[in-house]
Every structure is written in C-alpha cells, then in structure tokens.
Design a protein around this motif. Structure first.
Motif, PDB file in Angstrom:
ATOM      1  N   MET A 174       0.746  -1.144  -0.241  1.00 49.69           N
ATOM      2  CA  MET A 174      -0.074   0.103   0.080  1.00 49.69           C
ATOM      3  C   MET A 174       0.931   1.347   0.017  1.00 49.69           C
ATOM      4  SD  MET A 174      -3.411  -1.470   2.499  1.00 49.69           S
ATOM      5  CE  MET A 174      -2.118  -2.109   3.485  1.00 49.69           C
ATOM      6  N   GLY A 175       1.910   1.184   0.593  1.00 52.20           N
ATOM      7  CA  GLY A 175       2.742   2.626   0.792  1.00 52.20           C
ATOM      8  C   GLY A 175       3.747   2.527  -0.303  1.00 52.20           C
ATOM      9  N   ASP A 176       4.670   3.593  -0.300  1.00 49.92           N
ATOM     10  CA  ASP A 176       5.659   3.613  -1.269  1.00 49.92           C
ATOM     11  C   ASP A 176       6.575   2.472  -1.413  1.00 49.92           C
ATOM     12  OD1 ASP A 176       5.237   6.378  -2.861  1.00 49.92           O
ATOM     13  OD2 ASP A 176       4.734   6.955  -0.687  1.00 49.92           O
ATOM     14  N   MET A 177       6.907   2.205  -0.200  1.00 49.57           N
ATOM     15  CA  MET A 177       7.873   1.215   0.150  1.00 49.57           C
ATOM     16  C   MET A 177       7.406   0.483   1.514  1.00 49.57           C
ATOM     17  SD  MET A 177      11.618   2.168  -0.980  1.00 49.57           S
ATOM     18  CE  MET A 177      11.676   0.594  -2.402  1.00 49.57           C
ATOM     19  N   ALA A 178       7.999  -0.811   1.769  1.00 52.66           N
ATOM     20  CA  ALA A 178       7.543  -1.312   2.948  1.00 52.66           C
ATOM     21  C   ALA A 178       8.951  -2.312   3.456  1.00 52.66           C
ATOM     22  CB  ALA A 178       6.339  -2.342   2.615  1.00 52.66           C
ATOM     23  N   ALA A 179       9.041  -2.187   4.793  1.00 48.14           N
ATOM     24  CA  ALA A 179      10.132  -2.978   5.198  1.00 48.14           C
ATOM     25  C   ALA A 179       9.315  -4.330   6.176  1.00 48.14           C
ATOM     26  CB  ALA A 179      10.862  -2.046   6.087  1.00 48.14           C
ATOM     27  N   PHE A 180      10.252  -5.497   5.924  1.00 49.94           N
ATOM     28  CA  PHE A 180       9.854  -6.683   6.721  1.00 49.94           C
ATOM     29  C   PHE A 180      11.003  -7.055   7.546  1.00 49.94           C
ATOM     30  CE2 PHE A 180       6.526  -6.487   3.606  1.00 49.94           C
ATOM     31  CZ  PHE A 180       5.468  -7.185   4.396  1.00 49.94           C
ATOM     32  N   SER A 181      10.729  -7.637   8.517  1.00 47.27           N
ATOM     33  CA  SER A 181      11.978  -8.365   9.529  1.00 47.27           C
ATOM     34  C   SER A 181      11.492  -9.903   9.357  1.00 47.27           C
ATOM     35  CB  SER A 181      12.036  -7.767  10.832  1.00 47.27           C
ATOM     36  OG  SER A 181      12.761  -8.615  11.711  1.00 47.27           O
ATOM     37  N   PHE A 182      12.762 -10.504   9.483  1.00 48.37           N
ATOM     38  CA  PHE A 182      12.753 -12.192   9.452  1.00 48.37           C
ATOM     39  C   PHE A 182      13.418 -12.714  10.804  1.00 48.37           C
ATOM     40  CE2 PHE A 182      12.409 -11.342   4.810  1.00 48.37           C
ATOM     41  CZ  PHE A 182      10.827 -11.619   4.939  1.00 48.37           C
ATOM     42  N   TYR A 183      13.423 -11.460  11.877  1.00 53.60           N
ATOM     43  CA  TYR A 183      14.099 -11.856  13.047  1.00 53.60           C
ATOM     44  C   TYR A 183      13.252 -13.120  13.391  1.00 53.60           C
ATOM     45  CZ  TYR A 183      15.055 -11.085  18.067  1.00 53.60           C
ATOM     46  OH  TYR A 183      15.467 -11.576  19.281  1.00 53.60           O
ATOM     47  N   PRO A 184      14.164 -14.092  14.330  1.00 53.97           N
ATOM     48  CA  PRO A 184      13.699 -15.498  14.508  1.00 53.97           C
ATOM     49  C   PRO A 184      12.114 -15.522  15.029  1.00 53.97           C
ATOM     50  CG  PRO A 184      15.866 -15.346  15.079  1.00 53.97           C
ATOM     51  CD  PRO A 184      15.448 -13.969  14.555  1.00 53.97           C
ATOM     52  N   GLY A 185      11.819 -14.762  15.917  1.00 55.62           N
ATOM     53  CA  GLY A 185      10.571 -14.686  16.508  1.00 55.62           C
ATOM     54  C   GLY A 185       9.562 -13.888  15.822  1.00 55.62           C
ATOM     55  N   LYS A 186       9.675 -13.469  14.763  1.00 55.17           N
ATOM     56  CA  LYS A 186       8.377 -12.961  13.845  1.00 55.17           C
ATOM     57  C   LYS A 186       7.579 -13.887  13.523  1.00 55.17           C
ATOM     58  CE  LYS A 186      10.112  -8.744  15.129  1.00 55.17           C
ATOM     59  NZ  LYS A 186      10.912  -7.590  14.249  1.00 55.17           N
ATOM     60  N   ASN A 187       6.479 -13.408  12.715  1.00 50.74           N
ATOM     61  CA  ASN A 187       5.703 -14.364  12.299  1.00 50.74           C
ATOM     62  C   ASN A 187       6.162 -15.388  11.358  1.00 50.74           C
ATOM     63  OD1 ASN A 187       3.869 -12.988  13.878  1.00 50.74           O
ATOM     64  ND2 ASN A 187       2.064 -13.263  12.594  1.00 50.74           N
ATOM     65  N   LEU A 188       6.995 -14.680  10.509  1.00 47.43           N
ATOM     66  CA  LEU A 188       8.022 -15.518   9.573  1.00 47.43           C
ATOM     67  C   LEU A 188       9.420 -15.293   9.940  1.00 47.43           C
ATOM     68  CD1 LEU A 188       8.261 -17.492   6.993  1.00 47.43           C
ATOM     69  CD2 LEU A 188       8.179 -15.246   5.685  1.00 47.43           C
ATOM     70  N   GLY A 189      10.205 -16.273  10.531  1.00 49.25           N
ATOM     71  CA  GLY A 189      11.672 -15.870  11.182  1.00 49.25           C
ATOM     72  C   GLY A 189      12.583 -17.046  10.708  1.00 49.25           C
ATOM     73  N   ALA A 190      13.506 -16.347  10.302  1.00 54.35           N
ATOM     74  CA  ALA A 190      14.739 -17.037   9.720  1.00 54.35           C
ATOM     75  C   ALA A 190      15.580 -17.906  11.078  1.00 54.35           C
ATOM     76  CB  ALA A 190      15.548 -16.083   9.053  1.00 54.35           C
ATOM     77  N   PHE A 191      16.816 -18.100  10.686  1.00 55.63           N
ATOM     78  CA  PHE A 191      17.718 -18.720  11.775  1.00 55.63           C
ATOM     79  C   PHE A 191      18.601 -18.010  12.058  1.00 55.63           C
ATOM     80  CE2 PHE A 191      16.815 -23.610  11.252  1.00 55.63           C
ATOM     81  CZ  PHE A 191      15.309 -23.358  11.504  1.00 55.63           C
TER      82      PHE A 191
END
Ligand SMILES: *Cc1c(COP(=O)(O)O)cnc(C)c1O
Length: 373
Positions: A174-191
């Motif tokens: 929706m915005g001009d740009m967006a930022a996501f985090s995949f910090y392990p505890g986020k809804n989608l998290g990396a290792f």
C-alpha cells in the motif's frame, strides 16, 4: 506445566528434515551469497505481499533504512513516526540525519492516529512511517489520503505484519515502500537476522539493489556507481525462509484462533486488542492492557507463563531519543499509558488449546489476586 512465550523448537520440529535439506543444498552448492534460494524467496515473498518484486536484505532495521534512503530521506528532512513502536522503526530516521517527529497512537488499535498528521507535518516532512503494530494493519487509507496530495512518501514498517491485510490488500503493497523483518521470533522468522524491502514500484525497489551491494548494479560486478553497503540477505537464511513461507498463512490463522479465544475469555476483565476495521490482524503480539501491570506480570511469571511487554517505553521516553538535538515534543498520552499497562500473552501458532486455557486461567487468577481494573 509452564507455557512459554514462544516455542520455535516446536514450530520447526515437523519441518526439521526439509529445513536441513535446504541448508545442505546451500552447503553443497557453496552459493552462500546471492544464491538461487535468495531469488526464489524474493519471488515468493513478493507474491505474498501482492507486489511485483521483493528484495532480501540483512535485517529489518536495514530494510527500513534502505526504504528511506531509496525515497531520498536525509539531513534536514522530517519523518513522522508513531510514538509507540519498536525503536527500529525510528532509529534509521536518526541514522540518516533526518528528524523523527512523533504522533500519538489510537487507543485500542494502537496504531498511528491519522488525525494528528496535520499538526505534526511541516514543509520539511518527507515521509511517514506507518507501523503495523503487533500485526494489526495501520489505517493506511487515511494515512495515504493525507500523504499523497502533499507529496509525502509512506513507508510501511511491516516487520510485525507478514500476511496481514487491509480490505483485502496485503500489508507491504500500500505504501511507497515497505520493510519486513525475519528476526527469528517474527511470524515468519529466519535462523538469524534477515529482512526484506518490498514495493509496488519495481523500478523504485531496484534503487535498493546497489545500496545493499557496495553500489554495484546487477550484472556489473567490480563497477561501483555509488557508495553503498554490504547488507544482503544470506542464502542460508533465504533457504530456511523458503521452507517456512508456505506455512505462514496456516500459522497466522492459528494465531487468530488463539486471539479469538483470548478475547472471549478475557472480555470485560482487561482492555483487549482492537482490530483495525477491514483489517486482517496476524497477532505477532497479543497484548492486553491493565492497571497494576507489573504486579500481574510478576504473578504470571511465578505461575510459569511466559509474558512480555511490547513496549514498556514509548519512543520519546527512550534516552537515545530524548537526548537528540531536537527531541520530539510530547506528551503522547495514549502511547504513555500503553507503555505502563501493556502485557503480552504467549502467542505462537503451535500453541495447544490447553496451553491457551492455562494462560487465561493464570491471568484471571492473577487479576483476582489484586491486579485488576
Ligand atoms: C523487529 C522489528 C524491526 C527490526 O527488525 P530487525 O530484523 O530486528 O532489525 C523494525 N520494526 C519493527 C516494528 C519490528 O518489530
């Protein structure tokens, strides 16, 4: 039996072999940097966000910073941010030499109050950071209606909002740009650390690519057009995320089920989270508000229930922000009240019904013991 705040080991257990296989593939291919798993994940994550392209980056904080950089935010600019969010929504504004200007949040939905944008803006306002706090979509229609005619850019901080949407539109689109985090505890998290920048404007997003790769444009290794950074997403993280991504929508559905159960058990006892009208809240955090929070938090911990606070300090109350040359001028009473009263309950998709029940029983007991309204 204790109930943890989150249970990543339990979440990953059924995917163990698949994740190990994906990691082994990276090891054997040795494509540790910019490998095919990064490109594949970017493509699939863009689809989730309903945008033409996504770009993997090193973490969510960098994602916010690169979005602001691509939009030209720099010294002398003002950026409007909510007074209640994780510090990483605001940190990059300061890093870039711009000035954070805060607005209070709405009670209930706890997102930026769009009716305060007019008073907070000036001819230096370059951007607004719309945070989807706890996974609850920010009121984007009102924010965009204010920003668009004034030429103000909007960056969605969707670090807590993977898979959330507003009136059917995915957050991030929706915005001009967006930022996501995949910090392990986020809804989608990396290792480990990872993040992504997405945009409905693919050309604008391409401005981020050289920024995260030493100023090199794709296919132009050894040629550096600008001074950039090394802020790429690791192939190993992309491989892990690629295995987890197909499960995100089921996980979010389960989070919403637990939230509905909490709402039903706790109605009338504590202040419940309120969903943005038209919003699909993905409950990265399920937070209630109550007086005597500290006392209840302590009882919950003693009862073996993992609880948290998101966040116990409003942005302008942090020493780092209060000591800026032009610190944001409060008061922001809704954010300040939330900081004092907020209590986050265990919330993870692999939580059992029995665990959710146990959380509510413990909370009701703690309140009866003297922590209530
Ligand atoms: C987690 C988070 C970030 C930063 O993400 P990192 O990957 O930890 O750098 C930014 N904003 C919000 C709202 C967050 O919750």
């Amino acid at each position: 039996m204790n109930v943890p705040f989150n249970d990543l080991a339990g979440l990953h257990k059924p995917l163990e072999n698949e994740i190990a296989g994906a990691m082994r593939e990276v090891m054997e291919s040795c494509a540790f940097i910019d490998g095919p798993a990064v490109r594949a994940f970017e493509r699939d994550f863009a689809t989730l966000c309903g945008v033409p392209a996504a770009m993997g980056v090193a973490n969510g904080t960098v994602a916010v910073e690169m979005a602001l950089r691509a939009l030209g935010v720099g010294p002398g600019d003002e950026v409007i941010c909510p007074a209640m969010t994780f510090i990483a929504s605001v940190e990059p504004v300061v890093t870039l030499g711009a000035r954070p200007v805060l607005v209070d949040i709405l009670p209930g939905t706890r997102n930026l109050d769009p009716s305060q944008l007019a008073a907070a803006s000036s001819d230096r306002t370059k951007a607004i950071i719309a945070v989807h706090l706890h996974g609850n979509p920010a009121p984007m229609e009102e924010i965009l209606a204010f920003a668009r005619p004034r030429g103000i850019k909007v960056v969605e901080d969707a670090a807590q909002g993977h898979g959330a949407s507003l009136n059917g539109r995915p957050v991030g689109s929706m915005g001009d740009m967006a930022a996501f985090s995949f910090y392990p505890g986020k809804n989608l998290g990396a290792f480990g650390d990872a993040g992504a920048v997405v945009s409905a404007d693919a050309a604008l997003l391409e401005e981020v690519r050289p920024l995260i790769n030493h100023g090199s444009r794709p296919g132009r290794k050894y040629y550096h057009d600008l001074i950039g950074f090394n802020m790429r997403m690791d192939t190993l993280q992309a491989a892990v995320l690629g295995v987890k991504l197909p499960h995100l929508s089921d996980w979010n559905r389960r989070r919403r089920e637990i939230a509905a159960y909490y709402n039903q058990r706790l109605a009338g006892v504590v202040e419940l989270p309120v969903e943005t009208p038209g919003g699909y809240h993905t409950y990265h955090v399920y937070a209630v508000q109550l007086p005597r929070r500290d006392q209840v938090l302590q009882s919950m911990q003693q009862a073996g229930i993992g609880v948290g606070m998101h966040y116990p300090v409003a942005i302008h109350q942090h020493q780092a922000i209060a000591s800026l040359p032009h610190p944001p001028q409060g008061p922001f009473p809704v954010a300040e009240a939330m900081a004092k009263q907020t209590l986050s309950l265990p919330m993870f998709p692999n939580m059992t019904d029995a665990q959710a029940e146990q959380v509510c029983t413990a909370l009701l007991r703690a309140i009866d013991a003297g922590g209530g309204l």
